[in-house]
Design a protein around this motif. Sequence first.
Motif, mmCIF file in Angstrom:
data_model
loop_
_atom_site.group_PDB
_atom_site.id
_atom_site.type_symbol
_atom_site.label_atom_id
_atom_site.label_comp_id
_atom_site.label_asym_id
_atom_site.label_seq_id
_atom_site.Cartn_x
_atom_site.Cartn_y
_atom_site.Cartn_z
ATOM 1 N N PRO A 145 -6.032 1.430 4.928
ATOM 2 C CA PRO A 145 -7.174 0.521 4.863
ATOM 3 C C PRO A 145 -7.654 0.145 6.262
ATOM 4 C CG PRO A 145 -5.142 -0.640 4.361
ATOM 5 C CD PRO A 145 -4.791 0.814 4.487
ATOM 6 N N ARG A 187 -1.627 0.829 9.089
ATOM 7 C CA ARG A 187 -0.473 0.953 8.204
ATOM 8 C C ARG A 187 0.702 0.197 8.804
ATOM 9 N NH1 ARG A 187 0.266 7.287 8.832
ATOM 10 N NH2 ARG A 187 0.807 7.341 11.028
ATOM 11 N N THR A 202 -9.778 -7.836 1.208
ATOM 12 C CA THR A 202 -8.629 -7.930 0.311
ATOM 13 C C THR A 202 -7.956 -9.295 0.386
ATOM 14 O OG1 THR A 202 -8.222 -5.565 0.481
ATOM 15 C CG2 THR A 202 -6.391 -6.912 -0.284
ATOM 16 N N GLU A 226 -2.443 5.524 1.904
ATOM 17 C CA GLU A 226 -3.574 4.602 2.085
ATOM 18 C C GLU A 226 -3.619 4.112 3.519
ATOM 19 O OE1 GLU A 226 -4.215 1.489 -0.978
ATOM 20 O OE2 GLU A 226 -2.383 2.340 -1.827
ATOM 21 N N ALA A 261 0.837 -1.201 0.000
ATOM 22 C CA ALA A 261 0.000 0.000 0.000
ATOM 23 C C ALA A 261 0.874 1.253 0.000
ATOM 24 C CB ALA A 261 -0.909 -0.004 1.234
#
Length: 149
Positions: free
Chosen positions: A26, A66, A34, A24, A20
């Motif tokens: 997520p 992250r 994912t 980003e 990523a």
Amino acid sequence: MRITSFSDVSLRLLMVLCAASGEELPTTRELAETVGTPYNHVSKAALKLRQMGLIEAIRGRGGGVRITLAGRNATVGGVLRVLDDHSDVAACETAAGECPLAHGCGLRGALNQAREAFYASLDDVSLDSLSKKPQGGPVSVTLSTRPAN
């Protein structure tokens, strides 16, 4: 050798987060989708990875997960040593109890050495090196009217 499903999910999470971009963030729900794993499994893996210092959770609106620098630099062997349950490779017991060969048997020790060799072979493999990062910029394309050989 086999790794546990928990270790598998954890490694997949780390690889996705390595790939990523830095902007980003997520969520664990997005990560579960994912990696194709139920949310409960992903949230447990994320909690453990956070405790290990490999990922960080950002709370609030726009928050998410992250990878940390330690996570990028972590090796597969090092992560597996922490995550795997370290139970014996072979079940050295019978229905009646302990194996009758346990006192003179070297199999358990040999199998544990093999597991360590498995981890050691993955000590040079960083998680960051496994992730496929999206390539930016122009892509070189060659067009030709000639048929390929």
